[in-house]
Design a protein around this motif. Structure first.
Motif, short mmCIF file in Angstrom:
data_model
loop_
_atom_site.label_atom_id
_atom_site.label_comp_id
_atom_site.label_asym_id
_atom_site.label_seq_id
_atom_site.Cartn_x
_atom_site.Cartn_y
_atom_site.Cartn_z
N UNK A 129 -10.16 -40.53 20.45
CA UNK A 129 -10.35 -40.68 19.01
C UNK A 129 -9.00 -40.83 18.33
N UNK A 130 -9.02 -40.78 16.99
CA UNK A 130 -7.78 -40.97 16.23
C UNK A 130 -6.96 -39.68 16.20
N UNK A 131 -5.67 -39.85 16.07
CA UNK A 131 -4.79 -38.69 15.93
C UNK A 131 -4.16 -38.28 17.26
N UNK A 132 -3.14 -37.43 17.17
CA UNK A 132 -2.43 -36.89 18.33
C UNK A 132 -3.19 -35.70 18.86
N UNK A 133 -3.91 -35.86 19.95
CA UNK A 133 -4.60 -34.67 20.48
C UNK A 133 -4.89 -34.80 21.96
N UNK A 134 -5.26 -33.69 22.53
CA UNK A 134 -5.63 -33.62 23.94
C UNK A 134 -6.89 -32.78 24.10
N UNK A 135 -7.67 -33.16 25.10
CA UNK A 135 -8.73 -32.28 25.59
C UNK A 135 -8.32 -31.83 26.98
N UNK A 136 -8.71 -30.64 27.36
CA UNK A 136 -8.56 -30.29 28.76
C UNK A 136 -9.69 -30.99 29.51
N UNK A 137 -9.35 -31.73 30.57
CA UNK A 137 -10.35 -32.55 31.25
C UNK A 137 -10.46 -32.13 32.71
N UNK A 138 -11.65 -31.64 33.08
CA UNK A 138 -11.91 -31.19 34.45
C UNK A 138 -12.64 -32.30 35.20
N UNK A 139 -12.20 -32.55 36.46
CA UNK A 139 -12.77 -33.65 37.24
C UNK A 139 -13.39 -33.11 38.54
N UNK A 140 -14.67 -32.77 38.52
CA UNK A 140 -15.32 -32.26 39.73
C UNK A 140 -15.55 -33.36 40.77
#
Lengths: 346, 247
Positions: A129-140
């Protein structure tokens, strides 16, 4: 321990309920639909709310409201639906709300197809999405990990007041494996910021991402970036096999399952091959790349997305090769072996 | 001397950003007065939307969430379903509710969400500076309907009438704040909508005809007259649907 044969989508749903999920909103889309179906059947019994929303946009905004009310909330979708949620995700990040978002990836761009893909890697780990951001992303990469990572995701989200994404794919969502079921001990998190009503005992809480004054907007952004720095230090997860090998495969999700088979074949053909499997694709497990490998081979179900992060980590110390597959088919052991032999000059 | 009139307790002391003559301030007061009258300030959660009323979260003393453009009914749904014994209201303008958020308001009403919607209709986009709204009248000149609203710009949408066809909608009334008598009446309607929520009766919406003197390019008094003479004939006042339990 209770064991059950489940689809990956169902395993996420069951784990979420056991992790204390109390609000889910979603919209049907292949190949993740078993997830809302399972919750529709089982959530009420656990005292939670299931809503089939009118759109993915509405669903993510319902999650915003529920998360802001201080309860554990989740939504799920597949690639086009995740695109629709991006504005809402950005608001959730900006308002520092915890929630879990599941993307069971299919092919793109556009309507794409319903077969497995990893082509939403950039969208998941670089923002979306817009803006400076991060999600923690888990990859099973297994149905058990779909379960385990979902349980962890809720705690991580609450700990950092940030959304956590489970990034899976159509195969992981649809395939069935035996799952060890367990109920985690519920950790208590401070939610004194939630809009639960003041009861005239405190000043009103405001859930908001609007900061019209540049100084205030800068303060929020600095706080978020400081949080991401801590997350990057504390939350990297990776599986490494044969760390001293000459060639390191780098793969996440379903492709890493194929890669593990490749390791056996390579050994029998006297090739020194190891595997780096990021379990968190953000934060990217940078510590795993302090190896003496002579070459890296990144394999993905896309045109080459994670390979850019691998190149940043390797930083020119060794060549970084890429093997990808687009359109919904999965790389085979033979595909990968052929590429390995080419790299090894055999 | 006895105190006859004061600011409702449910409004903060923060100075509102609204333009002189804008009726948002009056409508905020009516909502806050309803909250005071029913004694529900402590258990109320308000949802601000995007538009001129975006800063509503600063003005009400109850807990507030700020929703993305058009999604206030979805956010309210998330709050209300999570905390069913709290009182949840949205405060939305016409662009928010009747254009970008059409799906969310329709389906919140269809589900019969037990929330109260305050729908402020002033027939123009205020925050962005005077563009055409979904409720802009036929022939009305705005910055994006410079030749007057014609067929090709689309006809104005009567949201209250549209939503009243849904089984889930329990109470829908259109009121106006163009003169003191109507302001008093509007206040009573807003109280009734909150009372219905307290009784768990389901979805209620009060559409409030409002003015935007700045973007209508009129004096405040002329803008109020414009509502009376132009808006009310197209958006008739009164109860459009009443499925409330008679008490």
């Amino acid at each position: 321990m209770e064991q059950k044969l489940m689809k990956g989508n169902e395993a996420i749903a069951e784990a979420a309920i056991r992790a204390g999920l109390k609000f889910y909103a979603g919209y049907p889309i292949t190949p993740q639909t078993e997830l809302p179906e399972y919750l529709a059947k089982h959530m009420e019994k656990s005292g939670g709310t299931f809503i089939q929303a009118e759109s993915e946009i509405s669903a993510i905004n319902m999650v915003y409201g529920a998360a802001g009310a201080g309860i554990r909330a989740m939504t799920s979708s597949s690639s086009p639906g995740i695109s629709l949620k991006q504005e809402g995700i950005s608001y959730i990040v900006g308002s520092e709300l915890p929630c879990v978002i599941v993307n069971v990836m299919r092919t793109g761009p556009g309507l794409g197809g319903i077969h497995p893909s990893q082509s939403d890697y950039f969208q998941a780990v670089k923002g979306g999405g817009h803006g400076d951001y991060k999600m923690l992303v888990l990859a099973p990469n297994s149905v058990q990990e779909m379960y385990d990572f979902t349980i962890d995701a809720f705690d991580i989200a609450d700990k950092y007041r940030n959304p956590v994404m489970i990034l899976a794919d159509g195969i992981l969502g649809q395939m069935m494996e035996a799952v060890n079921l367990y109920t985690p001990a519920t950790e208590k998190f401070d939610k004194s910021w939630a809009t639960t009503g003041t009861y005239k005992k405190r000043k009103h809480n405001i859930i908001n991402s609007l900061y019209i004054k540049p100084e205030e907007s800068e303060t929020l952004n600095k706080r978020l970036q400081a949080k991401y720095k801590i997350m990057a230090q504390n939350e990297q997860r990776v599986e490494i096999i044969n760390p001293d090998a000459d060639i390191m495969l780098v793969a996440f999700g379903i492709v890493a399952r194929v890669a593990k088979q490749v390791l056996d074949d390579a050994k029998s053909q006297n090739l020194s091959v190891g595997l780096i499997r990021p379990l968190t694709v953000w934060p990217f497990p940078s510590k795993a790349f302090k190896t003496a490998a002579k070459a890296y081979l990144t394999i993905e179900l896309n045109s080459g997305q994670m390979v850019e992060d691998v190149r940043l980590e390797v930083n020119g110390r060794a060549p970084v090769h890429f093997l990808g597959k687009m359109g919904g088919k999965v790389l085979t052991v033979d595909d990968i072996m052929a590429k390995l032999k080419q790299i090894a000059g055999a | 001397m006895p105190l006859k009139f004061k600011k409702p307790d449910s409004l903060t002391d923060i100075a509102m950003h609204y333009c002189p003559g804008c009726t948002h301030g009056i409508i905020h007061r009516l909502v806050a007065n309803a909250i005071d009258t029913l004694g529900i300030e402590g258990k109320t959660v308000g949802i601000a939307s995007v538009g001129c009323s975006v800063f509503a979260y600063n003005y009400f003393t109850c807990d507030m969430q700020q929703a993305s453009h058009g999604r206030a009914p979805a956010v309210a749904t998330g709050v209300k379903r999570s905390l069913p014994d709290r009182i949840v209201f949205t405060y939305q303008g016409d662009g928010d509710l009747a254009a970008i958020g059409t799906a969310e308001i329709v389906h919140a009403a269809a589900r019969g969400e037990n929330i109260t919607v305050i729908f402020v209709n002033n027939a123009i986009y205020g925050m962005t500076g005077g563009q055409m709204a979904p409720t802009t009248l036929n022939g009305q000149v705005t910055l994006t309907s410079p030749y007057g609203r014609r067929q090709q710009e689309g006809h104005p949408v009567r949201m209250s009438e549209m939503l009243s066809t849904l089984d889930g909608a329990r109470y829908i009334e259109r009121v106006s704040v163009h003169n003191p008598a109507h302001i008093i009446k509007a206040g009573k309607s807003i109280i009734k909508a909150f009372e219905m929520q307290l009784r768990g009766e389901g979805f209620s919406m009060i559409e409030v005809l409002s003015t935007c003197p700045t973007n209508l390019k009129m004096s405040p008094v002329k803008a109020l007259k414009w509502v009376e003479n132009n808006m009310i004939p197209f958006y008739p006042l009164g109860i459009i649907k009443d499925g409330s339990v008679k008490v």
